[in-house]
Design a protein around this motif. Structure first.
Motif, short mmCIF file in Angstrom:
data_model
loop_
_atom_site.label_atom_id
_atom_site.label_comp_id
_atom_site.label_asym_id
_atom_site.label_seq_id
_atom_site.Cartn_x
_atom_site.Cartn_y
_atom_site.Cartn_z
N THR A 6 -19.17 9.28 97.29
CA THR A 6 -18.28 10.37 98.16
C THR A 6 -18.29 9.89 98.93
OG1 THR A 6 -18.36 11.56 96.63
CG2 THR A 6 -17.15 12.27 98.49
N LEU A 7 -17.44 9.40 99.90
CA LEU A 7 -16.90 8.87 101.33
C LEU A 7 -16.33 9.41 102.25
CD1 LEU A 7 -17.56 6.49 103.75
CD2 LEU A 7 -15.63 5.55 102.67
N GLN A 8 -16.75 9.65 102.82
CA GLN A 8 -15.61 10.51 104.03
C GLN A 8 -15.27 9.58 105.31
OE1 GLN A 8 -14.38 13.73 103.62
NE2 GLN A 8 -15.48 14.09 101.50
N VAL A 9 -14.34 9.09 105.48
CA VAL A 9 -14.44 8.47 106.80
C VAL A 9 -12.90 8.85 107.30
CG1 VAL A 9 -13.35 6.85 104.88
CG2 VAL A 9 -14.22 5.79 107.86
N ALA A 10 -12.40 8.83 108.12
CA ALA A 10 -11.67 9.26 108.85
C ALA A 10 -10.27 10.25 108.82
CB ALA A 10 -9.87 7.76 108.53
N GLY A 11 -11.32 11.50 107.84
CA GLY A 11 -10.75 13.09 107.82
C GLY A 11 -10.19 12.59 106.25
N LEU A 12 -10.88 11.02 105.81
CA LEU A 12 -10.56 11.60 104.20
C LEU A 12 -11.51 11.31 103.45
CD1 LEU A 12 -7.63 8.37 104.36
CD2 LEU A 12 -7.13 11.00 104.47
N GLU A 37 -3.45 4.00 103.21
CA GLU A 37 -3.55 5.72 103.72
C GLU A 37 -4.49 5.54 105.14
OE1 GLU A 37 -3.98 10.27 102.96
OE2 GLU A 37 -4.41 8.85 101.65
N LEU A 38 -5.41 4.63 103.92
CA LEU A 38 -6.81 4.77 104.90
C LEU A 38 -6.79 3.44 106.31
CD1 LEU A 38 -10.27 4.39 103.47
CD2 LEU A 38 -10.06 3.44 104.58
N LEU A 39 -6.30 2.20 105.67
CA LEU A 39 -5.61 1.83 106.77
C LEU A 39 -4.52 2.81 108.17
CD1 LEU A 39 -5.03 -1.51 105.43
CD2 LEU A 39 -6.41 -1.48 107.12
N ARG A 40 -3.88 3.51 107.55
CA ARG A 40 -3.25 3.82 108.58
C ARG A 40 -4.09 5.07 109.87
NH1 ARG A 40 0.45 5.30 105.13
NH2 ARG A 40 -0.03 7.19 104.84
N GLU A 41 -5.27 5.17 108.62
CA GLU A 41 -6.34 6.58 109.76
C GLU A 41 -7.49 6.16 110.57
OE1 GLU A 41 -4.59 9.36 109.90
OE2 GLU A 41 -3.40 9.00 108.22
N ALA A 42 -8.02 5.42 109.89
CA ALA A 42 -8.72 4.45 110.36
C ALA A 42 -8.64 3.73 111.50
CB ALA A 42 -9.74 3.93 109.49
N THR A 43 -8.14 3.12 111.53
CA THR A 43 -7.09 2.31 112.31
C THR A 43 -7.63 2.45 113.82
OG1 THR A 43 -5.97 0.38 110.98
CG2 THR A 43 -5.77 0.59 113.24
N PRO A 44 -6.45 4.10 113.92
CA PRO A 44 -6.94 4.48 115.44
C PRO A 44 -8.04 4.65 115.97
CG PRO A 44 -5.07 4.95 114.16
CD PRO A 44 -5.63 4.08 113.12
N LEU A 172 -17.28 3.06 111.69
CA LEU A 172 -17.23 4.43 111.89
C LEU A 172 -17.74 5.68 111.34
CD1 LEU A 172 -12.56 4.49 111.92
CD2 LEU A 172 -14.03 4.63 113.60
N GLU A 173 -18.44 4.40 109.99
CA GLU A 173 -19.10 5.79 109.49
C GLU A 173 -20.44 4.67 108.23
OE1 GLU A 173 -19.13 8.87 108.99
OE2 GLU A 173 -17.75 8.89 109.96
N GLU A 174 -21.37 5.30 107.88
CA GLU A 174 -22.74 4.28 107.14
C GLU A 174 -22.06 4.27 105.71
OE1 GLU A 174 -26.27 5.87 107.89
OE2 GLU A 174 -25.83 6.18 110.12
N LEU A 175 -22.92 3.69 105.11
CA LEU A 175 -22.39 3.66 103.86
C LEU A 175 -23.94 3.15 102.99
CD1 LEU A 175 -20.12 3.76 101.47
CD2 LEU A 175 -20.32 1.42 101.42
N PRO A 176 -24.39 3.99 103.15
CA PRO A 176 -25.81 3.51 101.89
C PRO A 176 -25.96 2.60 101.21
CG PRO A 176 -24.77 5.35 100.65
CD PRO A 176 -23.94 4.94 102.45
#
Length: 179
Positions: A6-12, A37-44, A172-176
């Motif tokens: 489960t990844l949490q990134v940009a509020g998603l 949706e992820l592109l829209r939230e993460a890009t800014p 933005l986030e780490e991925l193991p």
């Protein structure tokens, strides 16, 4: 081992399938293609972390939608894609070889001459979806420098494994990684 991460990134939240690449290595498969949706939230969020740049560059193919969105949000008029093969329309292509964790084979990255000329002398941000071993990033940086560009930022939505410890990338986030 669970079969999703489960990844949490940009509020998603995204449940990523865990895919075995080798006997000792599995990854959580993050595919940005089609995830508007992820592109829209993460890009800014990524754009806010970038220094001033003139040009956006990415490698074919998964980084393309992110490079497009970053380009738009920065108000730039173009972005450049390092292709994985020389195309018949390319004139005097500039090429470099790379070995990527996800392709597990040597591949070529190349710019058409007109793209190389557009990058020359510019402040470049290299944009990708995930930075992992850094081999693709290193090759792309070398290609940009061969074209005469000045890499001022290397950015991705995710930094995978040891890449998250790097001080020379923006993410933005780490991925193991998984055994």
């Amino acid at each position: 081992m669970t079969n999703t991460y489960t990844l949490q990134v940009a509020g998603l939240k995204r449940d990523l399938p865990i895919i075995r690449l080798t006997e000792n290595l599995s990854i959580a498969s993050f595919v940005i293609l089609g995830d508007a949706e992820l592109l829209r939230e993460a890009t800014p969020l990524l754009v806010d972390k970038l220094p001033e740049v003139d040009v956006i560059v990415t490698a074919e193919a998964k980084g393309i939608p992110l490079a497009y969105e970053v380009t738009n949000q920065l108000g730039l008029t173009a972005y450049y894609v390092a292709r994985k093969t020389v195309k018949p329309y390319m004139q005097n292509p500039l090429m470099i070889e790379v070995h990527s964790i996800t392709t597990q084979a040597k591949q070529t990255l190349c710019f058409d001459q007109k793209d190389s000329q557009a990058i020359k002398g510019k402040r470049v941000a290299i944009i990708d979806d995930v930075i992992s071993t850094g081999e693709s990033l290193r090759a792309l940086e070398e290609l940009v420098e061969l074209a005469g560009g000045n890499v001022v930022a290397k950015a991705a939505i995710l930094a995978e494994g040891d890449a998250a410890k790097r001080k020379d990338i923006i993410f933005l986030e780490e991925l193991p990684l998984f055994d």
